[in-house]
Write an enzyme that holds these catalytic residues in place. Structure first.
Site, PDB file in Angstrom:
ATOM      1  N   HIS A   9       5.224  -1.714   2.484  1.00  0.00           N
ATOM      2  CA  HIS A   9       6.684  -0.727   2.420  1.00  0.00           C
ATOM      3  C   HIS A   9       6.548   0.340   3.415  1.00  0.00           C
ATOM      4  O   HIS A   9       5.656   0.778   4.001  1.00  0.00           O
ATOM      5  CB  HIS A   9       6.598  -0.125   1.086  1.00  0.00           C
ATOM      6  CG  HIS A   9       5.413   0.576   0.804  1.00  0.00           C
ATOM      7  ND1 HIS A   9       5.085   2.088   1.122  1.00  0.00           N
ATOM      8  CD2 HIS A   9       3.941   0.709   0.226  1.00  0.00           C
ATOM      9  CE1 HIS A   9       4.013   2.734   0.987  1.00  0.00           C
ATOM     10  NE2 HIS A   9       3.430   1.748   0.324  1.00  0.00           N
ATOM     11  N   GLU A  83       0.251  -2.174  -5.795  1.00  0.00           N
ATOM     12  CA  GLU A  83      -0.760  -1.565  -5.182  1.00  0.00           C
ATOM     13  C   GLU A  83      -2.080  -1.646  -6.113  1.00  0.00           C
ATOM     14  O   GLU A  83      -1.784  -1.461  -7.435  1.00  0.00           O
ATOM     15  CB  GLU A  83      -0.486  -0.268  -4.672  1.00  0.00           C
ATOM     16  CG  GLU A  83      -1.501   0.566  -3.873  1.00  0.00           C
ATOM     17  CD  GLU A  83      -1.947  -0.292  -2.564  1.00  0.00           C
ATOM     18  OE1 GLU A  83      -2.685  -1.494  -2.837  1.00  0.00           O
ATOM     19  OE2 GLU A  83      -1.779   0.213  -1.557  1.00  0.00           O
TER      20      GLU A  83
END
Length: 192
Positions: A9, A83
């Site tokens: 990201h 994550e």
């Protein structure tokens, strides 16, 4: 041949502050939004069939910017590539960890998600996407730590010691006899 482009990201304020993000659902900052747009321009000249994202905001925002530029819909959110859980150190900087837990904090049980469990869920998520779209070119927007763990599981010989840059792309290919890595941490688009 199935090709997967694994994307970290764009940047967040916590990235700049050196804070462990883990499962904290932070948005992209202004730089992160620009990085995603620059990456989208780079990918626009390539052939991509699908784009998936972690279910976390910073990855989803990155994926939505890319999807809009490429003219392909966001195919889905994949919790398996979110994550790694940061446990007790989530939200802290290195100096805050030392202040709170002492200089030996790395040897303590900080309730972090283990590399083994993260690798297992990441590999399973990528294998499921590849099985769902055999012979396709698939973009997957995720996060640095889980991507490196996943890559180590898919391509065991790959050196993943270099940290992934925000909006870098790593391309892996499966021709039927396992995964190989064509590109690791490609971030040339950020040089301009």
């Amino acid at each position: 041949m199935t090709r997967i482009g694994l994307i970290r990201h764009g940047s967040t304020l916590w990235n700049k502050e050196g804070r462990i993000q883990g499962h904290t659902d932070n948005p992209l900052d202004g730089d992160g939004l620009r990085q995603a747009a620059v990456l989208a321009e780079r990918l626009n000249g390539e052939s991509w069939d699908y784009i998936y994202s972690s279910d976390m905001l910073r990855a989803r925002q990155t994926a939505e910017i890319i999807a809009a530029r490429l003219g392909i819909p966001l195919a889905g959110l994949v919790p398996g590539i979110r994550e790694m859980n940061g446990g007790l150190i989530e939200g802290t900087t290195e100096s805050e960890r030392v202040e709170r837990f002492g200089s030996g904090w790395k040897s303590m049980d900080m309730k972090l998600e283990s590399q083994e469990l993260a690798q297992q869920r990441g590999v399973q998520a990528i294998e499921e996407l590849a099985a769902r779209h055999p012979g396709s070119n698939i973009l997957v927007v995720s996060h640095g730590a889980i991507l490196r763990s996943t890559l180590k599981g898919l391509v065991p010989s790959l050196d993943v010691s270099e940290l992934l840059k925000n909006t870098s792309i790593t391309c892996i290919v499966n021709t039927g006899s396992g995964w190989t890595c064509e590109l690791y941490n490609g971030a040339e688009h950020l040089d301009g």
